[in-house]
Write an enzyme that holds these catalytic residues in place. Structure first.
Site, short mmCIF file in Angstrom:
data_model
loop_
_atom_site.label_atom_id
_atom_site.label_comp_id
_atom_site.label_asym_id
_atom_site.label_seq_id
_atom_site.Cartn_x
_atom_site.Cartn_y
_atom_site.Cartn_z
N HIS A 1 -0.34 -0.06 -9.82
CA HIS A 1 -1.13 -0.86 -8.87
C HIS A 1 -1.63 -2.15 -9.54
O HIS A 1 -2.84 -2.41 -9.61
CB HIS A 1 -2.31 -0.04 -8.33
CG HIS A 1 -2.79 -0.54 -7.00
ND1 HIS A 1 -3.24 0.30 -6.01
CD2 HIS A 1 -2.89 -1.80 -6.48
CE1 HIS A 1 -3.61 -0.42 -4.95
NE2 HIS A 1 -3.41 -1.69 -5.22
N ARG B 1 0.85 -1.20 0.00
CA ARG B 1 0.00 0.00 0.00
C ARG B 1 0.88 1.24 0.00
O ARG B 1 1.94 1.27 0.63
CB ARG B 1 -0.92 0.04 1.24
CG ARG B 1 -2.17 -0.82 1.10
CD ARG B 1 -3.12 -0.24 0.08
NE ARG B 1 -4.32 -1.03 -0.12
CZ ARG B 1 -4.47 -1.98 -1.04
NH1 ARG B 1 -3.46 -2.31 -1.81
NH2 ARG B 1 -5.62 -2.61 -1.17
N GLU C 1 -2.88 7.99 -5.77
CA GLU C 1 -3.03 7.25 -7.02
C GLU C 1 -4.13 7.86 -7.89
O GLU C 1 -5.25 8.01 -7.41
CB GLU C 1 -3.34 5.78 -6.72
CG GLU C 1 -2.19 5.08 -6.00
CD GLU C 1 -2.41 3.59 -5.74
OE1 GLU C 1 -3.50 3.08 -6.08
OE2 GLU C 1 -1.49 2.94 -5.22
#
Length: 511
Positions: free
Chosen positions: A287, A240, A269
């Site tokens: 991601h 994360r 993000e």
């Protein structure tokens, strides 16, 4: 399972595999899928979520406190994946909403992506590829290093961390690690040598993190930690964003303290720190840790099955914020949990004042997990009996703010006796209950033992505990005119040794 029995309308707002939809529909759920909602305004999302019991998301939909507070019908939020940082879990808990993830669905995909990034860092594969595609042939610029003999530090030794260790051991890397919930002995069973964090950092050639993002892991790797590492250390993050301080990492890359980083996740993000992602020593992906066809199908199937099993009362896996709900599926705990709830109901029905403090007492130690569940069950029973229509097993301890503690009382003779002691101005100071096989009994009030145990098995039967003086028949004649036609049974207590019939004792009235 109380308020979850009528849970049947589901909304999916992210691109979850169609097998999730098919499985839910086949088991009687009404399902709507609208992935445009993830990018629409919060008001539009709230308007739609107000109509459903279950919201299913991946990472795109932001389930904020406003969404939760504006959706009174919502009972469960399902995350098709592991991380739940896009869900305000604290707000969900306050409002009695279960948050469920799929803890094992993307394990292999995330582990493989981590290992791919480690190999790419070692051999500068992305930059070498880009250089060659540009028409250049600069072999000498892309001198790599072998992984053989290098030390890989794994912070977080859950399922993903262990799978990474297993794979990188095949490259003959030395794997060391840390996890607050894993012992050194357990680590050795999967080939990892345990070190405390302060001792881990200076030993690592590569560091990979596999921990959840929370207050305790925010900027876990920062300026101070990087200064403790070997010069030239390489970092990998497929967990994360926010676990690694991006500005500290950028400084370390520029100074040479770090010789490379591979990042799949970012503090923001899409990432805002362009200097970091454009750095020549950084490999970055958008991601993609769980972005494999296999993982997406697996988490969709897992989440659908978990919801189906919960609704049908078979099992409960993946609940992030409902330890008491999870505990009711463990048959070894079920009877004592139900007894605790029933004692909470009795105090709620029999006392007018809220207790100031409560202790739950056994003659032996119980686990912290079981005590937490017991305190939730007691709180639920008390508040439900008081008529609180919002209470369920998720939010009970938030709504019932009375301090509760666990006490070990070696003077109690039996393992299956639970004693509840109440501080405050109520007449009831102590209740004891017994688990006998599958049966529950009320045993005593304020150390006055009932002549016959009071049965508590039937949750539809209300139990009132009342103080009496004189004969039981006189009490019933003078005090129960309003409920007389609803009384199904009455239990008297034994007159303690040394007292006479005029002294206060207790009766239990079953309605």
């Amino acid at each position: 399972m109380d308020s979850y029995d009528d849970m049947n309308r589901a909304l999916i707002t992210d691109d979850v595999d169609s097998q999730c939809v098919d499985m839910l529909i086949a088991n009687g759920f009404l399902v709507e899928k609208d992935i445009t909602l993830a990018k629409q305004s919060q008001e539009q999302l709230i308007k739609k979520v107000q109509e459903v019991d279950i919201l299913i998301v991946r990472s795109a939909t932001k389930v904020t406190s406003a969404v939760i507070e504006g959706s009174p019908r919502l009972k469960l939020i399902g995350r098709a994946g592991t991380g739940t940082d896009n869900i305000d879990t604290e707000a969900a808990t306050r409002h009695g909403i279960l948050v469920m993830n799929t803890p094992g669905g993307n394990t292999l995909s995330a582990a493989e992506h981590t290992c791919t990034l480690i190999c790419s860092l070692a051999r500068a594969i992305p930059s070498a590829c880009a250089s060659l595609k540009s028409g250049a042939w600069h072999r000498s610029e892309f001198m790599g290093e072998e992984l053989n003999g290098k030390t890989l530090a794994i912070v977080g030794l859950g399922k993903i961390g262990r799978e990474v260790a297993k794979r990188m051991q095949s490259f003959n890397m030395k794997t060391i690690g840390y996890d607050p919930f894993i012992t050194a002995e357990q680590c050795l069973t999967f080939g990892v040598e345990f070190f405390e964090l302060k001792d881990l950092w200076p030993l690592a050639d590569y560091i990979t993190v596999h921990v959840p993002y929370m207050e305790g892991t925010h900027y876990l790797i920062n300026d101070e930690v990087l200064s403790l590492c070997k010069r030239g250390v390489k970092l990998i993050n497929v967990a994360r964003g926010g676990i690694i301080d991006e500005n500290a990492l950028l400084d370390a890359l520029n100074s040479g303290q770090s010789s490379g980083a591979a990042l799949d996740v970012f503090e923001q993000e899409p990432p805002a720190n362009l200097k970091l992602i454009q750095h020549p020593l950084v490999i970055c992906t958008p991601h993609l840790g769980a972005s494999t066809r296999e993982a997406q199908k697996r988490v969709a199937i897992d989440l659908a099955q978990q919801i189906i099993d919960f609704k049908q009362g078979h099992s409960l896996i993946g609940v992030v914020n409902g330890s008491a709900v999870t505990s009711q599926f463990a048959q070894g705990n079920r009877a004592i949990l139900l007894l605790c709830k029933r004692l909470g109901q009795i105090i709620g029905a029999s006392s007018s004042l809220t207790p100031s403090e409560i202790s739950l007492s056994f003659n032996h130690t119980v686990s912290n997990h079981l005590f937490e569940a017991l305190s939730i069950y007691f709180s639920y029973g008390y508040l439900h009996e008081k008529g609180n229509k919002r209470v369920n097993f998720v939010n009970a301890r938030h709504l019932f703010e009375v301090k509760m503690e666990m006490v070990v009382d070696k003077k109690q003779e039996l393992n299956n006796v639970l004693v509840v002691r109440i501080s405050g101005n109520n007449e009831i100071k102590e209740l004891s209950g017994i688990v006998s096989g599958e049966h529950l009994w009320l045993n005593s009030v304020n150390q006055c033992r009932f002549i016959a145990h009071v049965p508590l098995d039937d949750e539809n039967v209300h139990v009132l505990v009342r103080p009496i003086k004189g004969s039981l028949m006189d009490y019933l004649r003078d005090n129960t005119s309003q409920i007389n036609n609803r009384i199904s049974a009455v239990f008297d207590t034994i007159i303690p040794t040394g007292r006479n019939i005029q002294d206060q004792r207790w009766c239990a009235i079953l309605l």
